[in-house]
Design an enzyme around this catalytic site. Structure first.
Site, PDB file in Angstrom:
ATOM      1  N   LYS A  85       0.843  -1.200   0.000  1.00 26.92           N
ATOM      2  CA  LYS A  85       0.000   0.000   0.000  1.00 26.92           C
ATOM      3  C   LYS A  85       0.877   1.249   0.000  1.00 26.92           C
ATOM      4  O   LYS A  85       1.891   1.309   0.689  1.00 26.92           O
ATOM      5  CB  LYS A  85      -0.916  -0.023   1.222  1.00 26.92           C
ATOM      6  CG  LYS A  85      -1.951   1.097   1.277  1.00 26.92           C
ATOM      7  CD  LYS A  85      -2.854   0.935   2.492  1.00 26.92           C
ATOM      8  CE  LYS A  85      -3.884   2.035   2.597  1.00 26.92           C
ATOM      9  NZ  LYS A  85      -4.775   1.870   3.785  1.00 26.92           N
ATOM     10  N   SER A 160      -9.669   2.298   3.036  1.00 27.56           N
ATOM     11  CA  SER A 160      -8.841   3.095   2.132  1.00 27.56           C
ATOM     12  C   SER A 160      -7.918   2.242   1.269  1.00 27.56           C
ATOM     13  O   SER A 160      -7.326   2.711   0.310  1.00 27.56           O
ATOM     14  CB  SER A 160      -7.976   4.070   2.942  1.00 27.56           C
ATOM     15  OG  SER A 160      -7.074   3.360   3.798  1.00 27.56           O
ATOM     16  N   SER A 184      -9.771  -0.392   7.162  1.00 24.15           N
ATOM     17  CA  SER A 184      -9.290  -0.232   5.794  1.00 24.15           C
ATOM     18  C   SER A 184      -8.573  -1.438   5.210  1.00 24.15           C
ATOM     19  O   SER A 184      -8.163  -1.407   4.052  1.00 24.15           O
ATOM     20  CB  SER A 184      -8.369   0.988   5.701  1.00 24.15           C
ATOM     21  OG  SER A 184      -9.093   2.162   5.963  1.00 24.15           O
TER      22      SER A 184
END
Length: 506
Positions: A85, A160, A184
């Site tokens: 990420k 997210s 998330s």
């Protein structure tokens, strides 16, 4: 490698890919190249990656192949590629946190968990898309465009960390790293049919994570199977002296727990406050079917009440923006990242104002304003202080519940993936997507989400399990058992039922 062999190998679990590498069935370079080819074929539509590390990944793969050929003892996942990420800093690769204010920034160091990945020999495929500074539940606030769900490209992949979940769900990567501040990792897992784990707070180092809310953020695995999550969790967990909140506990036997597939006598608590109103009927139906499977396998299903969970969402959306407003103060146009210099009166204050105005998106600005207000003189006790009191009550609810049961269960998200743009203008509706996941972050306890079946429009739903802090192995025990039971009933992994992604065709 033939196209058919390439398709077969990337659809295997990470554990199966590792076994193929050990057996000499395939080289790490071939395996990594197969995933890079997959990214090239489908990511133009998905936008799961913000940066693809082609040369670096292949160089790392060749190094693993050389070490393996020399007879060196390697980590069990050595040679299996991974995506990271874009909120996790990586030396020599861009790290933007999904924001224009960090566009083009190349970190001079690695996050601790990235160091662990490199030392274990996992080629890093690239950096995955995310809501800007992890602020969002749909990956629509990314400054670089939204990620699309592999099941239906008109829908969101969660947030997210939608990029990591979409990459794993679309077979672009067998493993990925996500971060979970209010759900998330788990919520994207639920809406993409993947597995996501939020470890106990402090069990995986936060050093090198671009902080949104320091008391809530936690990095963890994103995978296609519970066993794969356990293997990756064991790799990235452990004490780090660079992180003052890092636990010194030994890393648990997570993979062994995932493989045990035994839930006899396990007490599973169903949280009354996280079902019923607000949860889609088909999501609730898949949840109930999952519980029935566990009960038939010997688990005891117990209903428990956590009355203060109903206030968790409100408390979170005061604590999180308060910490975010403080953490994001460093992005001022003076030290790194974007700098906008106004033509008239280019004072330090005006440069900061212009830079933050141009570099931050609407959702980031909204949360900074909310957090700054909650922390301001005269309002601190009424808002931030009161939210921290609610946080304590949520922690007490968890403690009371775990005196009755071994793990807690709920649907991961109240609905399946919604359509792109459907909630982008309604922040309150967007925030409600995290209603079931937020309590775990407020209390620092671990959670796992895994597929519970197909709901509306043939889209995946997820079931969440929560365990006491430092008892992450319980998640892998119940998750591994349920995964096996459900896949037996489905005739294989849920992702096998996803629409085929080939090139630009759906």
């Amino acid at each position: 490698m033939t196209p058919q062999n390439q398709t077969d190998i990337i659809r295997r679990s990470a554990a199966a890919q590792a076994a193929a590498l050990t057996a000499g069935e395939i080289s790490s370079e071939e395996l990594t190249r197969a995933h890079l080819d997959r990214i090239a074929a489908v990511d133009g539509d998905l936008n799961a990656f913000l940066h693809v590390n082609t040369d670096g990944a292949l160089d790392a793969a060749r190094e693993v192949d050389t070490r393996r050929a020399a007879g060196e003892q390697l980590h069990g996942l050595a040679g299996v590629p991974i995506a990271v990420k874009d909120v996790v800093v990586t030396e020599g690769q861009p790290t933007t946190a999904g924001s224009k204010i960090l566009e083009g920034w190349i970190p001079p160091y690695d996050a601790t968990l990235v160091t662990a990945l490199r030392e274990a020999g996992l080629p890093i495929l690239g950096k995955t898309n995310m809501d800007e500074f992890a602020m969002g539940s749909s990956t629509e606030t990314s400054a670089y465009g939204p990620t699309r769900n592999p099941w239906d490209r008109d829908r969101i992949p969660g947030g997210s960390g939608g990029g990591s979940a979409a990459a794993v769900g679309a077979y672009e990567a067998p493993l990925a790293i996500g971060t979970d501040t209010g759900g998330s990792i788990r919520q994207p897992g639920a809406v993409t049919g993947t597995v996501g784990v939020k470890p106990t707070y402090g069990s995986v180092s936060r050093y090198g994570l671009i902080a949104m809310a320091s008391s809530l953020d936690q990095a963890g695995p994103v995978t296609r199977t519970v066993e794969d999550s356990a293997l990756l969790h064991e790799l990235i967990a452990g004490h780090d002296p660079h992180d003052s909140t890092s636990l010194t506990d030994p890393v648990g036997p997570f993979a062994a727990a995932a493989r045990s597939k035994d839930v006899k006598g396990l007490r599973v608590g169903v949280i009354e406050e996280l079902e019923g109103e607000g949860f889609a009927p088909e999501v609730s139906a898949r949840f109930a079917e999952s519980l029935e499977q566990l009960e038939r396998a010997g688990a005891e299903i117990v209903r428990v009440s956590c009355p203060n969970f109903r206030y968790a969402l409100g408390a979170y959306y005061l604590i999180m923006p308060s910490e975010a407003s403080s953490n994001l103060a460093k992005f001022d146009g003076m030290r790194f990242g974007l700098r906008v210099v106004p033509e008239d009166h280019p004072t330090a204050e005006n440069v900061m104002k212009a830079t933050r105005g141009a570099g931050f998106g609407d959702e980031v600005k909204r949360r900074i304003l909310l957090g700054t207000y909650a922390l301001s003189a005269g309002y601190f006790d009424a808002y931030y202080g009161s939210a921290q009191k609610v946080r304590t009550l949520v922690q007490r609810d968890f403690a009371a519940a775990f005196e009755q049961v071994d793990v807690l269960a709920s649907p991961t998200a109240p609905t399946v993936a919604f359509r792109l743009g459907e909630k982008v203008d309604d922040p309150t509706a967007m925030y409600m997507n995290d209603i079931a996941t937020i309590p775990a972050n407020l209390a620092g306890v671990p959670g796992i989400s895994l597929p519970s079946g197909l709901a509306e429009d043939g889209l995946p739903a997820g079931i969440q399990f929560l365990a006491p802090a430092r008892a992450d192995e319980r998640l892998y025990r119940v998750g591994g058992a349920l995964e096996a039971l459900l896949e037996d009933s489905w005739g294989g992994p849920l992702l096998a039922k996803a629409p085929e992604l080939t090139g630009g065709a759906n």
